[in-house]
Design a protein around this motif. Structure first.
Motif, short mmCIF file in Angstrom:
data_model
loop_
_atom_site.label_atom_id
_atom_site.label_comp_id
_atom_site.label_asym_id
_atom_site.label_seq_id
_atom_site.Cartn_x
_atom_site.Cartn_y
_atom_site.Cartn_z
N LEU A 118 0.89 -1.23 0.06
CA LEU A 118 0.02 0.11 -0.06
C LEU A 118 0.64 1.34 0.01
O LEU A 118 0.43 2.23 -0.47
CB LEU A 118 -1.06 0.11 1.32
N GLU A 119 2.09 1.19 0.31
CA GLU A 119 3.02 2.42 0.55
C GLU A 119 3.63 2.70 -1.02
O GLU A 119 4.14 3.79 -1.06
CB GLU A 119 4.05 2.12 1.49
N VAL A 120 3.68 1.70 -1.69
CA VAL A 120 4.37 1.84 -3.05
C VAL A 120 3.53 3.18 -3.80
O VAL A 120 4.38 3.93 -4.20
CB VAL A 120 4.30 0.65 -3.96
N PRO A 121 2.46 3.24 -4.11
CA PRO A 121 1.91 4.30 -4.87
C PRO A 121 2.00 5.54 -4.15
O PRO A 121 2.22 6.45 -4.83
CB PRO A 121 0.20 3.78 -4.88
N ARG A 122 1.72 5.56 -2.90
CA ARG A 122 2.08 6.82 -2.19
C ARG A 122 3.56 7.47 -2.55
O ARG A 122 3.71 8.59 -2.64
CB ARG A 122 2.20 6.75 -0.62
N ARG A 123 4.28 6.61 -2.46
CA ARG A 123 5.81 6.95 -2.68
C ARG A 123 6.14 7.25 -3.97
O ARG A 123 6.84 8.42 -4.61
CB ARG A 123 6.85 5.82 -2.41
N ILE A 124 5.47 6.74 -5.21
CA ILE A 124 5.39 7.21 -6.44
C ILE A 124 4.85 8.52 -6.55
O ILE A 124 5.35 9.35 -7.47
CB ILE A 124 4.89 5.84 -7.18
N VAL A 125 3.85 8.59 -6.16
CA VAL A 125 2.84 9.81 -6.36
C VAL A 125 3.91 10.91 -5.74
O VAL A 125 4.14 12.19 -6.66
CB VAL A 125 1.69 9.91 -5.58
N THR A 126 4.38 10.96 -4.62
CA THR A 126 5.19 11.89 -4.03
C THR A 126 6.47 12.15 -4.91
O THR A 126 6.92 13.19 -5.04
CB THR A 126 5.94 11.42 -2.58
N ALA A 127 6.98 11.37 -5.44
CA ALA A 127 8.23 11.45 -6.23
C ALA A 127 7.88 12.14 -7.71
O ALA A 127 8.89 12.82 -8.07
CB ALA A 127 8.82 9.77 -6.64
N THR A 128 6.65 12.07 -8.33
CA THR A 128 6.47 12.88 -9.29
C THR A 128 6.25 14.11 -9.23
O THR A 128 6.48 14.86 -10.22
CB THR A 128 4.97 12.27 -9.81
N SER A 129 5.98 14.67 -7.82
CA SER A 129 5.82 16.12 -7.71
C SER A 129 4.56 16.53 -8.25
O SER A 129 4.21 17.82 -8.24
CB SER A 129 6.95 16.83 -7.86
N PHE A 130 3.78 15.60 -8.78
CA PHE A 130 2.27 15.82 -9.38
C PHE A 130 1.23 15.69 -8.40
O PHE A 130 1.56 14.87 -7.41
CB PHE A 130 1.82 15.02 -10.54
N ASP A 131 0.26 16.54 -8.42
CA ASP A 131 -0.93 16.09 -7.25
C ASP A 131 -1.75 15.06 -8.05
O ASP A 131 -1.62 14.71 -9.18
CB ASP A 131 -1.70 17.60 -6.92
N VAL A 132 -2.61 14.58 -7.23
CA VAL A 132 -3.62 13.43 -7.81
C VAL A 132 -4.23 13.81 -8.95
O VAL A 132 -4.42 12.91 -9.79
CB VAL A 132 -4.20 12.96 -6.50
N ARG A 136 -4.24 11.87 -12.48
CA ARG A 136 -5.17 11.30 -13.00
C ARG A 136 -5.78 11.64 -14.60
O ARG A 136 -6.04 10.95 -15.49
CB ARG A 136 -6.63 11.52 -12.30
N ALA A 137 -5.30 12.92 -14.71
CA ALA A 137 -5.36 13.54 -16.00
C ALA A 137 -4.28 13.15 -17.15
O ALA A 137 -4.82 12.70 -18.28
CB ALA A 137 -5.08 15.16 -15.98
N LEU A 138 -3.10 12.86 -16.52
CA LEU A 138 -2.10 12.27 -17.53
C LEU A 138 -2.15 10.82 -17.74
O LEU A 138 -2.24 10.45 -18.79
CB LEU A 138 -0.63 12.30 -16.58
N ARG A 139 -2.79 10.09 -16.73
CA ARG A 139 -3.15 8.68 -17.22
C ARG A 139 -4.37 8.53 -17.93
O ARG A 139 -4.04 7.79 -18.97
CB ARG A 139 -3.48 8.20 -15.75
N ALA A 140 -5.27 9.47 -17.93
CA ALA A 140 -6.37 9.46 -18.83
C ALA A 140 -5.79 9.85 -20.25
O ALA A 140 -6.36 9.40 -21.34
CB ALA A 140 -7.36 10.65 -18.56
N ARG A 141 -5.02 10.69 -20.33
CA ARG A 141 -4.59 11.16 -21.75
C ARG A 141 -3.62 9.97 -22.26
O ARG A 141 -3.93 9.76 -23.42
CB ARG A 141 -3.54 12.47 -21.75
N LEU A 142 -2.94 9.23 -21.57
CA LEU A 142 -2.10 8.31 -21.75
C LEU A 142 -3.00 7.15 -22.37
O LEU A 142 -2.60 6.50 -23.23
CB LEU A 142 -0.95 7.58 -20.86
N ASP A 143 -4.02 6.81 -21.51
CA ASP A 143 -5.07 5.64 -22.02
C ASP A 143 -5.64 6.13 -23.51
O ASP A 143 -5.71 5.31 -24.27
CB ASP A 143 -6.35 5.68 -20.90
N GLU A 144 -5.95 7.30 -23.61
CA GLU A 144 -6.39 7.90 -25.03
C GLU A 144 -5.60 7.84 -25.92
O GLU A 144 -5.60 6.89 -26.99
CB GLU A 144 -6.89 9.21 -24.74
N LEU A 145 -4.10 7.91 -25.86
CA LEU A 145 -3.04 7.90 -26.65
C LEU A 145 -2.94 6.15 -26.95
O LEU A 145 -2.60 6.00 -28.16
CB LEU A 145 -1.64 8.12 -26.01
#
Length: 161
Positions: A118-132, A136-145
Motif C-alpha cells: 500500500l505504501e508503493v503508490p504513495r511513494r510514487i506519487v510523491t516522487a512525481t511531484s504531481f498532485d493526484v 489522473r489527467a495524465l493517465r487518462a491522456r495516456l490511455d487515450e494515446l
C-alpha cells in the motif's frame, strides 16, 4: 482567438528531442529505476508487481486473462509467474473446467503482501511531484494515446503499410 504554433521544420521531426516515443521511453525507464528501489523491500520486480496488482484487484485469473490485463504474451508472463510461484506468492494450477487453461491464485503470503504494498503508490506519487488530479489527467491522456495507437496499428496492418 488562439493561434496554432508554427509547425517545426521537417528536418526537426527526426530530432530525438522531438520524439514523443522517446519521451515516453525515458519516463518509463525513470519509473523503472524508481520502482526498482521502492519494490526492493517487497522482493518484487516491477513486472512482478504488476502481476500482483491484477491478482489483488481481480482475484484468481487464468494466465490468458492475466496476460490481457497486462498486455503481455504467455511467453513473457510464464517466467514471471514461475518466479512468483518460487517465492511462494502465487500458485499455478490447471483449470478443472478446461485442462488447457492454467489458473493463477494468490497464496496466503501473496495476499498478505498487499498490505505492505500500500505504501508503493504513495511513494510514487510523491516522487512525481504531481498532485493526484494531475496524475489522473495524465493517465487518462495516456490511455487515450494507447487506444489511438492500437487503432492506428490495426489500420496500418490492414492497409499493409
Amino acid at each position: 482567438m488562439s493561434t496554432s504554433p508554427t509547425p517545426a521544420p521537417a528536418a526537426d521531426w527526426l530530432r530525438l528531442d522531438q520524439q514523443i516515443c522517446f519521451s515516453l521511453h525515458a519516463a518509463s525507464r525513470a519509473f523503472g529505476g524508481l520502482y526498482r528501489v521502492v519494490l526492493k523491500d517487497l522482493g518484487l520486480t516491477y513486472p512482478q508487481y504488476l502481476v500482483m496488482l491484477v491478482l489483488w484487484e481481480h482475484g484468481d485469473q487464468p494466465v490468458k486473462k492475466l496476460g490481457e490485463h497486462l498486455r503481455l504474451d504467455s511467453g513473457t508472463l510464464s517466467p514471471l509467474l514461475k518466479r512468483l510461484e518460487a517465492a511462494g506468492l502465487v500458485r499455478r494450477e490447471r483449470s478443472a473446467r478446461d485442462e488447457r487453461s492454467v489458473e493463477v491464485r494468490l497464496t496466503e503470503e501473496g495476499s498478505a503482501l498487499r498490505e505492505r504494498a500500500l505504501e508503493v503508490p504513495r511513494r510514487i506519487v510523491t516522487a512525481t511531484s504531481f498532485d493526484v488530479d494531475e496524475i489522473r489527467a495524465l493517465r487518462a491522456r495516456l490511455d487515450e494515446l494507447t487506444t489511438a495507437l492500437d487503432e492506428a496499428a490495426v489500420e496500418a496492418a490492414r492497409d499493409g503499410s
